[in-house]
Design an enzyme around this catalytic site. Structure first.
Site, PDB file in Angstrom:
ATOM      1  N   CYS A   1      -4.737   5.092  -5.279  1.00  9.91           N
ATOM      2  CA  CYS A   1      -4.120   3.801  -4.973  1.00  9.91           C
ATOM      3  C   CYS A   1      -2.684   3.873  -5.495  1.00  9.91           C
ATOM      4  O   CYS A   1      -2.452   3.895  -6.701  1.00  9.91           O
ATOM      5  CB  CYS A   1      -4.880   2.655  -5.637  1.00  9.91           C
ATOM      6  SG  CYS A   1      -4.127   1.043  -5.318  1.00  9.91           S
TER       7      CYS A   1
ATOM      8  N   CYS B   1       0.857  -1.182   0.000  1.00  9.08           N
ATOM      9  CA  CYS B   1       0.000   0.000   0.000  1.00  9.08           C
ATOM     10  C   CYS B   1       0.888   1.225   0.000  1.00  9.08           C
ATOM     11  O   CYS B   1       1.446   1.615   1.033  1.00  9.08           O
ATOM     12  CB  CYS B   1      -0.934   0.019   1.205  1.00  9.08           C
ATOM     13  SG  CYS B   1      -1.954   1.511   1.232  1.00  9.08           S
TER      14      CYS B   1
END
Ligand SMILES: N[C@H](CCC[C@H](N)C(=O)O)C(=O)O
Length: 293
Positions: free
Chosen positions: A224, A76
């Site tokens: 993202c 992430c």
């Protein structure tokens, strides 16, 4: 109920992140706690970044990444920037090395407050993504969504940034596509045995692209980071762009550089919203009050 662990609600370009301080503890944030925190509008998140004590010499911390459905993620990018900002504010250090289930991550906070994360090397082999069947060339695989004779999205590039990504190239504004409808179908398509993060990308210049992402285990997000990296390397390896691009996601721009040594460097901001304490078993939580010890 034991509200023992500190957390900070943060975001990376609108990617909603909870940074959970699990240092000095042997337990983990449970999937139940994650789902409970996500169900509360005040703590709704895309990923929890749980900071644990280091498990490996030479690393600052072990980081566990948890999606809002309680599943684990290997990477992430936006959350890693939030972790760096939180730890840099606490310790004054600027350069960090973390361990995750996918390996080692290096990151650095710059003088201007922006944070760079070395997202490692992309992988393109069909088993690396992974795909359920052999594709010799992952620059374009056979997969489509929409009417069979007039697919709306088709022929994505696929890549792993530690986690699985599919990038569908589109000609028009990325906002006109119904990603909320196609995202879940493609995320769970049998070609992706570990599911996948699904993005649509429009190349706007030799060094720029626009991107929207339906995240595995989290749904539509404003940003993202790992998808921005997967899109950038896929754009470069299909000749659509060079190796240094600005990827504009709904939350804003990310700078992505695919270095000659194959590492992908993502640079962008992180933002603190509020702090609190929570119970890692249940997800019960309270806001840190002004002046609390
Ligand atoms: N928001 C994250 C990616 C989360 C990926 C996760 N949804 C997965 O299951 O792989 C980022 O900034 O890179």
């Amino acid at each position: 109920m034991a509200l023992e662990a500190a957390f900070a609600k943060m975001n990376g370009l609108g990617n909603a992140i909870i940074v959970a301080d699990m240092r000095g503890r042997a337990d983990r944030v449970t999937p139940e706690a994650a789902r409970a925190l996500n169900a509360d509008p005040a703590t709704r998140f895309d990923q929890i970044m749980a900071i644990h004590d280091p498990r490996l010499a030479g690393t600052h911390n072990y980081i566990e990444i948890i999606n809002s459905d309680g599943s684990q993620a290997q990477a992430c990018g936006n959350g890693t920037r939030c972790v760096v900002q939180a730890l840099a504010a606490e310790t004054g250090e600027k350069v960090f090395t973390f361990q995750t289930i996918a390996g080692i991550l290096n990151a650095e906070e710059h003088e201007d407050g922006l944070i760079s994360v070395d997202m490692g090397k992309p992988r393109f082999g069909w088993q690396d993504i992974p795909l359920a069947e052999e594709f010799r060339d992952t620059r374009m695989i056979e997969l489509q969504a929409g009417p069979i004779d007039a697919p709306v999205l088709h022929s994505p590039s696929v890549a792993s940034m530690g986690n699985p990504h599919a990038i569908f190239w589109v000609e028009r504004d990325v906002n006109v596509y119904d990603l909320e409808r196609f995202g879940p179908l493609l995320e769970n398509h049998p070609i992706f045995p570990e599911r996948a993060n699904i993005s649509i990308a429009q190349v706007t210049a030799e060094n720029a692209l626009n991107l929207r992402t339906w995240e595995r285990g989290a749904g539509l997000t404003l940003a993202c980071g790992s998808a921005a990296c997967a899109a950038a390397v896929s754009a470069a390896r299909t000749g659509r762009t060079g190796r240094h691009v600005t990827v504009t996601v709904p939350g804003g721009p990310l700078d992505i550089l695919w270095r000659e040594d194959d590492h992908v460097i993502m640079t962008g901001p992180a933002e603190w919203e509020f702090s609190g304490r929570f119970d890692p078993a249940t997800g019960a939580w309270e806001r840190e009050t002004e002046g609390a010890a």
